[in-house]
Design a protein around this motif. Structure first.
Motif, mmCIF file in Angstrom:
data_model
loop_
_atom_site.group_PDB
_atom_site.id
_atom_site.type_symbol
_atom_site.label_atom_id
_atom_site.label_comp_id
_atom_site.label_asym_id
_atom_site.label_seq_id
_atom_site.Cartn_x
_atom_site.Cartn_y
_atom_site.Cartn_z
ATOM 1 N N GLN A 77 0.855 -1.181 0.000
ATOM 2 C CA GLN A 77 0.000 0.000 0.000
ATOM 3 C C GLN A 77 0.893 1.234 0.000
ATOM 4 N N VAL A 78 0.378 2.325 -0.515
ATOM 5 C CA VAL A 78 1.101 3.588 -0.475
ATOM 6 C C VAL A 78 0.688 4.328 0.792
ATOM 7 N N GLN A 79 1.670 4.665 1.621
ATOM 8 C CA GLN A 79 1.404 5.368 2.874
ATOM 9 C C GLN A 79 0.828 6.749 2.580
ATOM 10 N N GLU A 80 -0.288 7.079 3.217
ATOM 11 C CA GLU A 80 -1.014 8.322 2.935
ATOM 12 C C GLU A 80 -0.486 9.534 3.679
ATOM 13 N N HIS A 81 0.341 9.344 4.696
ATOM 14 C CA HIS A 81 0.820 10.475 5.501
ATOM 15 C C HIS A 81 2.156 10.121 6.145
ATOM 16 N N ASP A 82 2.899 11.158 6.530
ATOM 17 C CA ASP A 82 4.122 10.954 7.295
ATOM 18 C C ASP A 82 3.775 10.399 8.667
ATOM 19 N N PHE A 83 4.680 9.598 9.216
ATOM 20 C CA PHE A 83 4.569 9.219 10.621
ATOM 21 C C PHE A 83 5.956 8.978 11.190
ATOM 22 N N VAL A 84 6.079 9.113 12.498
ATOM 23 C CA VAL A 84 7.324 8.775 13.171
ATOM 24 C C VAL A 84 7.057 7.631 14.130
ATOM 25 N N THR A 85 8.073 6.795 14.286
ATOM 26 C CA THR A 85 7.990 5.613 15.120
ATOM 27 C C THR A 85 8.999 5.728 16.253
ATOM 28 N N LEU A 86 8.551 5.449 17.450
ATOM 29 C CA LEU A 86 9.432 5.371 18.610
ATOM 30 C C LEU A 86 9.706 3.911 18.918
ATOM 31 N N ILE A 87 10.991 3.567 18.921
ATOM 32 C CA ILE A 87 11.441 2.271 19.427
ATOM 33 C C ILE A 87 11.941 2.576 20.835
ATOM 34 N N PRO A 88 11.197 2.161 21.859
ATOM 35 C CA PRO A 88 11.521 2.611 23.209
ATOM 36 C C PRO A 88 12.848 2.049 23.717
ATOM 37 N N ALA A 89 13.482 2.808 24.604
ATOM 38 C CA ALA A 89 14.715 2.348 25.233
ATOM 39 C C ALA A 89 14.457 1.047 25.993
ATOM 40 N N GLU A 90 13.272 0.915 26.548
ATOM 41 C CA GLU A 90 12.839 -0.343 27.143
ATOM 42 C C GLU A 90 11.329 -0.388 27.106
ATOM 43 N N GLY A 91 10.792 -1.574 26.993
ATOM 44 C CA GLY A 91 9.339 -1.723 26.973
ATOM 45 C C GLY A 91 8.886 -2.707 25.919
ATOM 46 N N TRP A 92 7.659 -3.133 26.064
ATOM 47 C CA TRP A 92 7.034 -4.105 25.173
ATOM 48 C C TRP A 92 6.090 -3.382 24.230
ATOM 49 N N TYR A 93 6.613 -2.461 23.425
ATOM 50 C CA TYR A 93 5.758 -1.725 22.509
ATOM 51 C C TYR A 93 6.568 -1.027 21.438
ATOM 52 N N VAL A 94 5.848 -0.589 20.395
ATOM 53 C CA VAL A 94 6.348 0.304 19.353
ATOM 54 C C VAL A 94 5.250 1.340 19.156
ATOM 55 N N ALA A 95 5.611 2.638 19.181
ATOM 56 C CA ALA A 95 4.614 3.701 19.073
ATOM 57 C C ALA A 95 4.778 4.454 17.763
ATOM 58 N N GLY B 62 6.548 13.302 21.454
ATOM 59 C CA GLY B 62 6.226 12.638 20.190
ATOM 60 C C GLY B 62 5.773 13.620 19.128
ATOM 61 N N ARG B 63 4.961 14.575 19.521
ATOM 62 C CA ARG B 63 4.480 15.573 18.561
ATOM 63 C C ARG B 63 5.622 16.437 18.032
ATOM 64 N N ALA B 64 6.618 16.715 18.866
ATOM 65 C CA ALA B 64 7.765 17.514 18.416
ATOM 66 C C ALA B 64 8.602 16.747 17.390
ATOM 67 N N TRP B 65 8.848 15.457 17.656
ATOM 68 C CA TRP B 65 9.572 14.643 16.672
ATOM 69 C C TRP B 65 8.800 14.591 15.352
ATOM 70 N N LEU B 66 7.498 14.435 15.451
ATOM 71 C CA LEU B 66 6.653 14.364 14.259
ATOM 72 C C LEU B 66 6.670 15.687 13.501
ATOM 73 N N ALA B 67 6.561 16.793 14.200
ATOM 74 C CA ALA B 67 6.555 18.110 13.554
ATOM 75 C C ALA B 67 7.894 18.377 12.841
ATOM 76 N N ARG B 68 9.000 18.025 13.493
ATOM 77 C CA ARG B 68 10.315 18.211 12.865
ATOM 78 C C ARG B 68 10.439 17.363 11.608
ATOM 79 N N TYR B 69 9.971 16.130 11.698
ATOM 80 C CA TYR B 69 10.067 15.233 10.546
ATOM 81 C C TYR B 69 9.184 15.746 9.403
ATOM 82 N N ALA B 70 7.964 16.113 9.703
ATOM 83 C CA ALA B 70 7.053 16.611 8.669
ATOM 84 C C ALA B 70 7.595 17.885 8.028
ATOM 85 N N ALA B 71 8.179 18.758 8.833
ATOM 86 C CA ALA B 71 8.731 20.026 8.316
ATOM 87 C C ALA B 71 9.984 19.818 7.478
ATOM 88 N N SER B 72 10.671 18.681 7.710
ATOM 89 C CA SER B 72 11.913 18.429 6.977
ATOM 90 C C SER B 72 11.661 18.117 5.501
#
Length: 166
Positions: free
Chosen positions: A44-62, A153-163
């Motif tokens: 599929q073609v991704q419809e929007h930018d997104f950023v992913t956090l790989i946590p320093a520790e934890g059982w998740y991906v955000a 998270g919103r700051a990382w996303l805003a920087r990435y989108a603005a880049s």
């Protein structure tokens, strides 16, 4: 980024670009127009930018989403602790998802799938317990507006989108 399901079945996979690290973990960007794929289904073609956090520790991906018309701005996959090997990030998706809608509602999704897959795939008891504890913890943190799920998270996303990264 490559997610599998329990037992190694290929699940979601998509390209990511390293953005940096902070106290919360490692951040990656995926641009609008990227090809994302679930298993062996057609890409599929991704419809929007997104950023992913790989946590320093934890059982998740955000994942933090830019698309104003997409109803979910935060999507957290409960998974085994992600591993990074060279350019590859891997995690086993454990079905449960913590979602935050743009209107602020926080929801736990796919509890039925988690219950069914415990039996179908034989999740070990410690995996079941860890996934449930992580889902409960993240529901509380996201509901309370804890970091890194709000301004960070919103700051990382805003920087990435603005880049304009493409």
């Amino acid at each position: 980024m490559r997610f599998t399901k329990w037992g190694g079945k290929l699940h979601w996979h998509f390209p990511v670009t390293p953005l940096g690290t902070d106290e919360w973990g490692s951040w990656y960007g995926t641009p609008q127009g990227a090809r994302i794929q679930r298993g062996h289904e057609p890409a599929q073609v991704q419809e929007h930018d997104f950023v992913t956090l790989i946590p320093a520790e934890g059982w998740y991906v955000a994942a933090f989403n830019t698309h104003a018309n997409w109803r979910i701005d935060l999507y957290i996959d409960i998974s085994t602790p992600p591993t990074i090997t060279g350019d590859l990030i891997e995690a086993v998706d454990l079905d449960l998802d913590v979602l935050r809608a743009r209107d602020g509602r926080v929801m736990l999704d796919d509890e039925d799938e988690f219950a069914a897959h415990q039996v179908r795939y034989g999740y070990p008891p410690h995996v079941i317990a860890a996934a449930q504890i992580e889902a409960d913890r993240l529901m509380a943190e996201v509901t309370a507006g804890a970091e890194p799920f709000t301004a960070v998270g919103r700051a990382w996303l805003a920087r990435y989108a603005a880049s304009g990264a493409r």
